[in-house]
Write an enzyme that holds these catalytic residues in place. Structure first.
Site, short mmCIF file in Angstrom:
data_model
loop_
_atom_site.label_atom_id
_atom_site.label_comp_id
_atom_site.label_asym_id
_atom_site.label_seq_id
_atom_site.Cartn_x
_atom_site.Cartn_y
_atom_site.Cartn_z
N SER A 122 0.91 -0.78 -0.32
CA SER A 122 -0.13 -0.22 0.26
C SER A 122 0.73 1.12 -0.13
CB SER A 122 -0.74 -0.03 1.57
OG SER A 122 -1.62 1.00 1.36
N TYR B 205 -1.82 -1.21 10.97
CA TYR B 205 -1.84 -2.20 9.49
C TYR B 205 -0.90 -1.04 8.45
CZ TYR B 205 -3.59 -1.38 4.42
OH TYR B 205 -3.80 -2.15 3.17
N LYS C 171 2.15 -3.79 6.77
CA LYS C 171 2.37 -4.21 5.14
C LYS C 171 4.43 -4.07 5.42
CE LYS C 171 -1.45 -4.59 3.70
NZ LYS C 171 -1.69 -5.51 2.85
#
Ligand code: NAD
Ligand code: UD1
Length: 336
Positions: free
Chosen positions: A124, A148, A152
């Site tokens: 992302s 989050y 990643k």
């Protein structure tokens, strides 16, 4: 190619499956359906007029995954499965690390045991944190401000290490900007299970009458109209990037990293106006305080993907809002 798609019942995974099948590849989905519906898989089959085997398996379940690998002779894996809500990741950090990191480790173990070493991973633009300048290039400094984003970033690092220790692995880290829109048929799309966190599904749900009004998070950013600027990309353009990445992995490149964005920035109010113009629906909104953790401006330099993958986004903002609305208006309650 025979491709395992983890999280293939989800938003981006389902659109990618359509394109895999359309291109004549065989795809198999594993998904635990924690944020999706098997109905999406059935609709993909109907759009593509091809079969899409589905296995309800959690990617943290080594034995469950191994049974799926026993049944098929996969060349590659596209790994979408993961949790993605930033706020929830702050409240339930262990759950995010277990799902996104443990899940990826288990998947890699099972791949290695089956001699499958080609992996496309959903990363992302969040890994760039608050970039010092835009457009963002792949070699910009990386950072994360929430579990989050950190999950990643950590998975990217794990996969880079994996290639160092075992050079047989070919891995594409794809950093998505802001995926929006839906398949042109309007039969598959983004189906948030709760009140949407992201802008486009929120706008669509106001337009369809499910939500009263959009809260615009801040109009005092250093941007042309004061609202946040993002690189929105049509989900079908994004999906196509995965097919190009799979082709690239056949050339055994090691680890490659690409931004998948359009290279254009649009503000919240730009998106709202584009939606209203394209659909003829009016969307009530009010300006409220900034959302903690948001940045002012984020858009990609997508030239590396163009050069090395021969990929670039072809759909414009009008296509994005039209297709988002087609999906939302035809499916006011999503897949339910
Ligand atoms: P999504 O929630 O629609 O799809 C993810 C799918 O993974 C869901 O179907 C879910 O049920 C499944 N899943 C989750 N945990 C699982 C597990 N442990 N085992 C098996 N299946 C599991 O999300 P999406 O928007 O399609 O995102 C796909 C990937 O792309 C995610 O990894 C996400 O973090 C990443 N990503 C998404 C965006 C975005 O804006 N949508 C942006 C950047 C990156
Ligand atoms: C968010 C996540 C990011 C993730 C990305 C894709 C946060 C802080 N960031 O990015 O980690 O990779 O989704 O899933 O959650 N907006 C409103 N009102 C709304 C919703 C959004 O004004 O109700 C604005 C936001 O302030 C932002 C823009 O719309 O300027 C886009 O927001 P969103 O769709 O949530 O995506 P990001 O914040 O870019």
């Amino acid at each position: 190619m025979k491709v395992l798609v983890t999280g293939g019942a989800g938003y981006i995974g389902s659109h990618t499956c359509v394109q895999l099948l359309d291109a004549g590849h065989q795809a198999v989905v594993v998904d635990n359906l924690c944020n999706s519906s098997e109905e999406a898989v059935r609709r993909v089959e109907s759009i593509a007029s091809a079969s899409l085997p589905f296995h309800k398996v959690d990617i943290r379940d080594n034995d469950g995954l191994a049974k799926v690998f026993d049944q098929y002779d996969f060349d590659s894996v596209i790994h979408f499965a993961g949790l993605k809500a930033v706020g929830e990741s702050v409240a339930k950090s262990l759950m995010y690390y277990q799902n996104n990191i443990q899940g990826t480790l288990t998947l890699c173990d099972v791949m290695a045991a089956n001699n499958v070493h080609n992996l496309v991973f959903s990363s992302s633009a969040t890994v760039y944190g608050d970039p010092a300048t835009v457009p963002i290039k792949e070699d910009f400094p990386l950072s994360a401000t929430n579990p989050y984003g950190r999950s990643k970033l950590m998975v990217e690092e794990i996969l880079r290490d994996l290639h160092v220790s075992e050079p047989a692995w070919n891995i594409a880290l794809l950093r998505y900007f802001n995926p929006v829109g839906a398949h042109a048929s309007g039969t598959i799309g983004e189906d948030p299970s709760d009140i949407p966190n992201n802008l486009m599904p929120f706008i669509s749900q106001v337009a369809v009458g499910k939500l009263e009004k959009l809260s615009v998070f801040g109009n005092d950013y250093p941007t042309p109209d004061g609202t946040g600027v993002r690189d929105y990309i049509h989900v079908d353009d994004l999906a196509n990037g995965h097919l190009k990445a799979l082709e690239r992995l056949q050339a055994q490149p090691g680890v490659v990293t690409y931004n998948l964005g359009t290279g254009n920035g649009y503000s919240v109010l730009d998106m709202l106006k584009a939606f209203e113009q394209e659909t003829g629906k009016s969307v009530a909104y009010e300006i409220v305080a900034r959302r903690p953790g948001d940045i002012a401006t984020c858009y990609a330099d997508a030239s590396l993907a163009k050069k090395e993958l021969g990929w670039q986004a072809t759909r414009n903002v009008e296509d994005m809002v039209r297709d988002a609305w087609k999906w939302q208006s035809q499916n006011p309650n999503g897949y339910r």
